[in-house]
Scaffold this active site. Sequence first.
Site, PDB file in Angstrom:
ATOM      1  CG  ASP A  94      -1.780   1.150   1.414  1.00  0.00           C
ATOM      2  OD1 ASP A  94      -1.504   2.196   0.795  1.00  0.00           O
ATOM      3  OD2 ASP A  94      -2.763   1.039   2.157  1.00  0.00           O
ATOM      4  CB  VAL A  95       2.053   3.591  -2.672  1.00  0.00           C
ATOM      5  CG1 VAL A  95       2.538   2.482  -3.580  1.00  0.00           C
ATOM      6  CG2 VAL A  95       0.775   4.238  -3.202  1.00  0.00           C
ATOM      7  CE  LYS A 103      -3.325  12.173 -10.114  1.00  0.00           C
ATOM      8  NZ  LYS A 103      -2.426  11.028 -10.246  1.00  0.00           N
ATOM      9  CG  ASN A 139      -0.458   3.940 -12.595  1.00  0.00           C
ATOM     10  OD1 ASN A 139      -1.000   4.657 -13.430  1.00  0.00           O
ATOM     11  ND2 ASN A 139      -1.101   2.920 -12.026  1.00  0.00           N
ATOM     12  CE1 TYR A 156      -6.874  11.757  -9.356  1.00  0.00           C
ATOM     13  CE2 TYR A 156      -7.305  13.703 -10.688  1.00  0.00           C
ATOM     14  CZ  TYR A 156      -6.879  12.387 -10.586  1.00  0.00           C
ATOM     15  OH  TYR A 156      -6.444  11.717 -11.711  1.00  0.00           O
TER      16      TYR A 156
HETATM   17  P1  NAD Z   1      -7.335   2.564 -11.810  1.00  0.00           P
HETATM   18  O1  NAD Z   1      -8.278   2.745 -10.690  1.00  0.00           O
HETATM   19  O2  NAD Z   1      -7.521   1.418 -12.722  1.00  0.00           O
HETATM   20  O3  NAD Z   1      -5.828   2.540 -11.293  1.00  0.00           O
HETATM   21  C1  NAD Z   1      -5.392   2.999 -10.069  1.00  0.00           C
HETATM   22  C2  NAD Z   1      -4.532   1.921  -9.469  1.00  0.00           C
HETATM   23  O4  NAD Z   1      -3.937   2.388  -8.263  1.00  0.00           O
HETATM   24  C3  NAD Z   1      -5.361   0.674  -9.126  1.00  0.00           C
HETATM   25  O5  NAD Z   1      -4.715  -0.476  -9.602  1.00  0.00           O
HETATM   26  C4  NAD Z   1      -5.379   0.683  -7.598  1.00  0.00           C
HETATM   27  O6  NAD Z   1      -5.470  -0.586  -7.025  1.00  0.00           O
HETATM   28  C5  NAD Z   1      -4.035   1.345  -7.318  1.00  0.00           C
HETATM   29  N1  NAD Z   1      -3.971   1.883  -5.962  1.00  0.00           N
HETATM   30  C6  NAD Z   1      -4.871   2.673  -5.332  1.00  0.00           C
HETATM   31  N2  NAD Z   1      -4.476   2.914  -4.081  1.00  0.00           N
HETATM   32  C7  NAD Z   1      -3.295   2.267  -3.916  1.00  0.00           C
HETATM   33  C8  NAD Z   1      -2.401   2.129  -2.834  1.00  0.00           C
HETATM   34  N3  NAD Z   1      -2.652   2.713  -1.644  1.00  0.00           N
HETATM   35  N4  NAD Z   1      -1.281   1.397  -3.001  1.00  0.00           N
HETATM   36  C9  NAD Z   1      -1.006   0.793  -4.195  1.00  0.00           C
HETATM   37  N5  NAD Z   1      -1.846   0.884  -5.248  1.00  0.00           N
HETATM   38  C10 NAD Z   1      -2.963   1.608  -5.115  1.00  0.00           C
HETATM   39  O7  NAD Z   1      -7.389   3.932 -12.644  1.00  0.00           O
HETATM   40  P2  NAD Z   1      -6.370   4.538 -13.712  1.00  0.00           P
HETATM   41  O8  NAD Z   1      -7.160   5.463 -14.534  1.00  0.00           O
HETATM   42  O9  NAD Z   1      -5.588   3.474 -14.357  1.00  0.00           O
HETATM   43  O10 NAD Z   1      -5.427   5.426 -12.778  1.00  0.00           O
HETATM   44  C11 NAD Z   1      -4.015   5.336 -12.816  1.00  0.00           C
HETATM   45  C12 NAD Z   1      -3.421   6.721 -12.603  1.00  0.00           C
HETATM   46  O11 NAD Z   1      -3.804   7.549 -13.708  1.00  0.00           O
HETATM   47  C13 NAD Z   1      -3.918   7.427 -11.345  1.00  0.00           C
HETATM   48  O12 NAD Z   1      -2.841   8.081 -10.720  1.00  0.00           O
HETATM   49  C14 NAD Z   1      -4.902   8.448 -11.893  1.00  0.00           C
HETATM   50  O13 NAD Z   1      -5.025   9.584 -11.084  1.00  0.00           O
HETATM   51  C15 NAD Z   1      -4.255   8.780 -13.220  1.00  0.00           C
HETATM   52  N6  NAD Z   1      -5.181   9.392 -14.178  1.00  0.00           N
HETATM   53  C16 NAD Z   1      -6.221   8.685 -14.705  1.00  0.00           C
HETATM   54  C17 NAD Z   1      -7.077   9.314 -15.595  1.00  0.00           C
HETATM   55  C18 NAD Z   1      -8.235   8.604 -16.211  1.00  0.00           C
HETATM   56  O14 NAD Z   1      -9.089   9.275 -16.842  1.00  0.00           O
HETATM   57  N7  NAD Z   1      -8.358   7.289 -16.094  1.00  0.00           N
HETATM   58  C19 NAD Z   1      -6.883  10.651 -15.953  1.00  0.00           C
HETATM   59  C20 NAD Z   1      -5.795  11.329 -15.382  1.00  0.00           C
HETATM   60  C21 NAD Z   1      -4.957  10.697 -14.512  1.00  0.00           C
END
Ligand code: NAD
Length: 267
Positions: A70-71, A167, A97, A163
């Site tokens: 858990d990060v 970011k 990520n 959020y």
């Molecule tokens: P997602 O929910 O599929 O991925 C997020 C991942 O982070 C998941 O696998 C989750 O289990 C993991 N996670 C959450 N809390 C954690 C913790 N405490 N320790 C370890 N892992 C943890 O969604 P995504 O869209 O793939 O998001 C990935 C990144 O991209 C995020 O940082 C998100 O903010 C960013 N992002 C996504 C979008 C979008 O539209 N999908 C847009 C901008 C930025």
Amino acid sequence: MKGLKGKTAIVTGASSGIGQAIAIRLAQEGCNIAINYRSDSEGAQTTRAKALNQAKAAGHEIQTLIVQADVSKAEAILAMMQEVNETWGGLDILINNAGIQIETPSHEVETDAFDKVIDVNLRGSYLCAREAIQQFLQQAKSGVIINVSSVHEVIPRPQYISYSISKGGMGNMTRTLALEYAKSGIRVNAIAPGATITPINQDWVEDAEKKAAVNQHIPMGRAGTAEEMAAATAFLVSEEATYITGQTLYIDGGLTLYADFREPWSA
Ligand code: NAD
């Protein structure tokens, strides 16, 4: 992509979405991949299977490691970095990520909920970066960090204050670390996805009407894919990008281009 074969990479939150796509893409480029997950071990196994498949199809023999951590917990990050180091004797690439978001009007946000988002998105990313940089310096060879930021690094996001703050902070973390360690051969960049089809957006991804409404706001008329985010990430960590540091690359179909100005509406 040049220079990725045989490199070692950690991808946090790699059990789904963008993290999963990045892990698979880096495997396809010949990297050994540490797949971090928090609770979705099945998702991490899927990432591993797809990563091994893609690597094999591309003619690479790679190794994978699944690491639960858990990060938002410092001690879990230390244990994860140690495990990777003990397994491969070093690290070349960190992909920060893992991320979460919580929707609440800003005046009603509970302190614990605020802390949770900051702890995962910003503090967790910084602590992973700190540990990776210590490792890079010890190895006395170059290292690369990618922070997965968001268009909300610069676009305000009402109802998602934690959020937005996380970011925005990630942008300055990227630039500060890039400046501080440029002389040590360490590059730090960010990718900033726009609306991307992943589980974090489940509420609109699976609803045709809501999805069409989202697409309307995007100059290119569609959401991005996790694979598009992974392709840009692979470029930035490769030896095709050796002179790029401290940058945030917006991968957003034009979302950060003030879409309201598509048509002239003022004198
Ligand atoms: P997602 O929910 O599929 O991925 C997020 C991942 O982070 C998941 O696998 C989750 O289990 C993991 N996670 C959450 N809390 C954690 C913790 N405490 N320790 C370890 N892992 C943890 O969604 P995504 O869209 O793939 O998001 C990935 C990144 O991209 C995020 O940082 C998100 O903010 C960013 N992002 C996504 C979008 C979008 O539209 N999908 C847009 C901008 C930025």
